[in-house]
Design a protein around this motif. Structure first.
Motif, PDB file in Angstrom:
ATOM      1  N   ARG A   1       0.844  -1.370   0.109  1.00 48.63           N
ATOM      2  CA  ARG A   1       0.066  -0.046   0.079  1.00 48.63           C
ATOM      3  C   ARG A   1       0.772   1.115   0.051  1.00 48.63           C
ATOM      4  N   PHE A   2       2.037   1.044   0.693  1.00 50.93           N
ATOM      5  CA  PHE A   2       2.800   2.483   0.932  1.00 50.93           C
ATOM      6  C   PHE A   2       4.024   1.955   1.784  1.00 50.93           C
ATOM      7  N   ALA A   3       5.228   2.789   1.380  1.00 51.04           N
ATOM      8  CA  ALA A   3       6.289   2.835   2.314  1.00 51.04           C
ATOM      9  C   ALA A   3       6.413   4.027   3.225  1.00 51.04           C
ATOM     10  N   ARG A   4       6.998   3.964   4.281  1.00 50.80           N
ATOM     11  CA  ARG A   4       7.300   5.228   5.085  1.00 50.80           C
ATOM     12  C   ARG A   4       8.882   5.391   5.306  1.00 50.80           C
ATOM     13  N   CYS A   5       9.122   6.681   5.297  1.00 54.38           N
ATOM     14  CA  CYS A   5      10.596   7.125   5.351  1.00 54.38           C
ATOM     15  C   CYS A   5      10.796   8.102   6.455  1.00 54.38           C
ATOM     16  N   SER A   6      11.461   7.841   7.403  1.00 53.15           N
ATOM     17  CA  SER A   6      11.645   8.794   8.737  1.00 53.15           C
ATOM     18  C   SER A   6      13.185   8.610   9.174  1.00 53.15           C
ATOM     19  N   SER A   7      13.277   9.209  10.443  1.00 57.87           N
ATOM     20  CA  SER A   7      14.530   9.179  11.278  1.00 57.87           C
ATOM     21  C   SER A   7      15.718   9.939  10.587  1.00 57.87           C
ATOM     22  N   ALA A   8      15.652  10.487   9.464  1.00 60.03           N
ATOM     23  CA  ALA A   8      16.544  11.213   9.071  1.00 60.03           C
ATOM     24  C   ALA A   8      16.022  12.144   7.794  1.00 60.03           C
ATOM     25  N   PRO A   9      16.560  13.301   7.602  1.00 61.69           N
ATOM     26  CA  PRO A   9      15.858  14.129   6.117  1.00 61.69           C
ATOM     27  C   PRO A   9      16.161  13.171   4.907  1.00 61.69           C
ATOM     28  N   LEU A  10      15.023  13.114   4.000  1.00 64.29           N
ATOM     29  CA  LEU A  10      15.340  12.477   2.780  1.00 64.29           C
ATOM     30  C   LEU A  10      15.120  13.428   1.549  1.00 64.29           C
ATOM     31  N   PRO A  11      16.374  13.264   0.941  1.00 60.37           N
ATOM     32  CA  PRO A  11      16.649  14.162  -0.239  1.00 60.37           C
ATOM     33  C   PRO A  11      15.472  13.823  -1.326  1.00 60.37           C
ATOM     34  N   ALA A  12      15.057  15.055  -1.643  1.00 55.56           N
ATOM     35  CA  ALA A  12      13.865  15.318  -2.655  1.00 55.56           C
ATOM     36  C   ALA A  12      14.064  14.121  -4.003  1.00 55.56           C
ATOM     37  N   SER A  13      15.243  14.288  -4.444  1.00 54.85           N
ATOM     38  CA  SER A  13      15.582  13.525  -5.601  1.00 54.85           C
ATOM     39  C   SER A  13      15.460  12.006  -5.393  1.00 54.85           C
ATOM     40  N   TRP A  14      15.992  11.684  -4.201  1.00 55.75           N
ATOM     41  CA  TRP A  14      15.759  10.181  -3.682  1.00 55.75           C
ATOM     42  C   TRP A  14      14.377   9.717  -3.837  1.00 55.75           C
ATOM     43  N   HIS A  15      13.549  10.815  -3.033  1.00 56.59           N
ATOM     44  CA  HIS A  15      12.077  10.524  -2.938  1.00 56.59           C
ATOM     45  C   HIS A  15      11.271  10.274  -4.535  1.00 56.59           C
ATOM     46  N   ARG A  16      11.538  11.218  -5.330  1.00 57.26           N
ATOM     47  CA  ARG A  16      11.107  10.938  -6.585  1.00 57.26           C
ATOM     48  C   ARG A  16      11.601   9.807  -7.392  1.00 57.26           C
ATOM     49  N   GLN A  17      13.015   9.461  -7.250  1.00 63.15           N
ATOM     50  CA  GLN A  17      13.272   8.304  -7.955  1.00 63.15           C
ATOM     51  C   GLN A  17      12.829   6.824  -7.156  1.00 63.15           C
ATOM     52  N   PHE A  18      12.602   7.106  -6.194  1.00 66.67           N
ATOM     53  CA  PHE A  18      12.028   5.727  -5.427  1.00 66.67           C
ATOM     54  C   PHE A  18      10.579   5.449  -6.014  1.00 66.67           C
ATOM     55  N   GLU A  19       9.736   6.706  -5.960  1.00 69.56           N
ATOM     56  CA  GLU A  19       8.487   6.655  -6.457  1.00 69.56           C
ATOM     57  C   GLU A  19       8.259   6.115  -7.988  1.00 69.56           C
ATOM     58  N   GLY A  20       9.314   6.902  -8.911  1.00 69.06           N
ATOM     59  CA  GLY A  20       9.401   6.654 -10.060  1.00 69.06           C
ATOM     60  C   GLY A  20       9.737   5.304 -10.576  1.00 69.06           C
ATOM     61  N   LYS A  21      10.768   4.585  -9.878  1.00 67.23           N
ATOM     62  CA  LYS A  21      11.309   3.400 -10.314  1.00 67.23           C
ATOM     63  C   LYS A  21      10.277   2.212  -9.597  1.00 67.23           C
ATOM     64  N   PHE A  22       9.936   2.271  -8.378  1.00 71.61           N
ATOM     65  CA  PHE A  22       9.011   1.025  -7.668  1.00 71.61           C
ATOM     66  C   PHE A  22       7.688   1.323  -7.792  1.00 71.61           C
ATOM     67  N   LYS A  23       7.219   2.455  -8.079  1.00 66.24           N
ATOM     68  CA  LYS A  23       5.709   2.716  -8.117  1.00 66.24           C
ATOM     69  C   LYS A  23       4.935   2.680  -7.033  1.00 66.24           C
ATOM     70  N   ILE A  24       5.703   2.804  -5.982  1.00 65.02           N
ATOM     71  CA  ILE A  24       5.076   2.643  -4.531  1.00 65.02           C
ATOM     72  C   ILE A  24       5.001   4.307  -3.967  1.00 65.02           C
ATOM     73  N   PRO A  25       3.918   4.399  -3.180  1.00 68.48           N
ATOM     74  CA  PRO A  25       3.900   5.897  -2.679  1.00 68.48           C
ATOM     75  C   PRO A  25       4.728   5.868  -1.392  1.00 68.48           C
ATOM     76  N   LEU A  26       5.664   6.800  -1.275  1.00 71.04           N
ATOM     77  CA  LEU A  26       6.480   7.016  -0.276  1.00 71.04           C
ATOM     78  C   LEU A  26       6.167   8.017   0.761  1.00 71.04           C
ATOM     79  N   LEU A  27       5.825   7.704   1.969  1.00 71.35           N
ATOM     80  CA  LEU A  27       5.312   8.822   2.822  1.00 71.35           C
ATOM     81  C   LEU A  27       6.308   9.251   3.693  1.00 71.35           C
ATOM     82  N   GLU A  28       6.796  10.481   3.842  1.00 74.57           N
ATOM     83  CA  GLU A  28       7.631  10.865   4.621  1.00 74.57           C
ATOM     84  C   GLU A  28       6.917  11.161   6.136  1.00 74.57           C
TER      85      GLU A  28
END
Length: 421
Positions: free
Chosen positions: A212-239
């Motif tokens: 359904r989704f992946a969650r990322c926390s505990s440290a700042p997530l670079p915006a470019s990594w966020h976009r690459q993750f959703e583009g590659k794996f087609k999984i909503p990534l929720l900070e």
């Protein structure tokens, strides 16, 4: 009320001990078995626990730490399935304000601090997690983060609270990660930026329909990594964002509600947030200031440390997170920096002063200062600078070994450079 120290890594034993201790109204003290012996000995002595549960692979390091602890503690080695005498004793109804959990976290004081949570505070943190992500009995949570950390504990307990299933590998392995997802039909994931970096480099882009989704926390997530993750794996990534002291703070909305890349989201249920200036005067939307939070999931205080508690909490109960940021007009929060002098390595807080103090204790070192540096895999890593005493001679490898022996490999700097001043 007795403290029960658990140093069993990511194992079913660790989860059984956590659940059993909470049910029996003991106070579990989850502990990282990979900490250096000095820090383990400090935690063992400080928490007042009389029993330490550990799996076989962790007992050698823990035994050394126990030998440095001035208080007698019983080490109980348990197998991968916990075997303890059964008891017919049932706990009395819990007190909402009773002690429930102590989690040790690094801080600016150099040594770990014990964050004490009440039963009601722990329940509030669990409910916030369950509500934010609409968890149900149909969910299967893949937990590859360490279960001695508050981030994982809240998610594990929220999964159980809603009747779901926890999938718990011993550790993160990038080449097996998606196999675990598909084999166990996992529906959500908890990640940190260092894991996302590795998945982007080594993970395949095969669709994983169960998630359904992946969650990322505990440290700042670079915006470019966020976009690459959703583009590659087609999984909503929720900070998201939380602290050991306050529990969950911010959460990005689940799809189809709009999210903002670069923001950990909006404040969670019943969590009040203030952005204030240096005089604690509230600021307007868009103005950067210190982040203060107050809510039912907040800690009772730092265990046996009233001075640190008083410094962290305002007289009316607001917790100073040490983060700087702002809120926009739509209620999304953005983090712009940290007031505390800590590094977040692979999602784990490390106080730079801890490293400085160890290096300064070396017979050949006159002064030391550590700094955080960017790292593609870990988010941040550490480099230390040392001034050698007049006439002193010591190599970098000797200093690295000295740090590893006292801090453990994880907190040891990547490099130690000698400078004149």
């Amino acid at each position: 009320g007795d403290k029960v120290i658990v140093a069993a890594g990511n194992s079913i034993t660790a989860l059984e001990l956590l659940a059993g201790a909470l049910y029996g109204q003991y106070v579990p003290v989850p502990c990282n078995p990979d900490l250096g012996p000095e820090q383990l000995a400090f935690v063992f002595e400080h928490c007042d626990g009389e029993h330490l549960f550990a799996t076989h692979e962790n007992t050698p390091a823990l035994s050394r730490a126990l030998s440095e602890c001035p208080r007698s503690i019983e080490l109980i080695e348990v197998g991968h399935r916990l075997q303890l005498p059964r008891s017919d004793v049932r706990p009395t109804p819990e007190s909402a304000d009773g002690d429930a959990l102590i989690i040790y976290t690094s801080g600016t004081t150099g040594m770990p601090k014990g964050v004490l949570h009440s039963s009601s505070g722990l329940r509030a943190a669990i409910e916030n997690t369950a509500v934010s992500y609409r968890l149900s009995a149909e969910d299967r949570f893949l937990c590859v983060l360490p279960v001695h950390h508050g981030n994982s504990i809240h998610k594990v307990l929220a999964t159980w609270f809603t009747g779901g299933t926890v999938v718990l590998p011993p550790r993160f392995e990038v080449r097996r990660f998606w196999q675990w997802v598909d084999r166990h039909r996992c529906t959500w994931l908890a990640l940190v930026p260092s894991i996302i970096s590795q998945l982007l480099k080594f993970g395949d882009a095969t669709p994983h329909a169960s998630i359904r989704f992946a969650r990322c926390s505990s440290a700042p997530l670079p915006a470019s990594w966020h976009r690459q993750f959703e583009g590659k794996f087609k999984i909503p990534l929720l900070e998201g964002m939380g602290t050991t002291e306050a529990g969950p703070l911010f959460s990005s909305p689940l799809p189809p509600k709009p999210r903002k890349i670069g923001s950990p989201g909006k404040s969670v249920v019943r969590q009040a947030v203030r952005i204030v200036d240096p005089n604690d005067k509230p600021l307007r939307d868009g103005e950067i200031g210190s982040i203060l939070v107050r809510g039912p999931s907040g800690m009772k205080g730092y265990y046996k440390d009233p001075c640190a508690t008083a410094a962290a909490l305002t007289p009316d109960g607001w917790f100073r997170t040490g983060d700087l940021g702002y809120r926009d007009s739509e209620g999304f929060f953005f983090i712009t920096g940290r007031a505390k002098e800590i590094v977040i390595k692979a999602g784990v807080n490390i106080a730079l002063r801890e490293i400085d103090q160890v290096l300064q204790s070396h017979s050949q070192v006159d002064d030391a200062a550590s700094v955080g540096i960017e790292d593609d895999y870990l988010g941040e890593d550490i480099v230390a600078y040392v001034v050698i005493r007049p006439g002193g001679i010591v190599s970098e490898s000797e200093l690295l070994d000295f740090c590893a022996d006292r801090l453990g490999p994880f907190k040891t700097p990547r490099q130690i450079l000698q400078v004149a001043e």
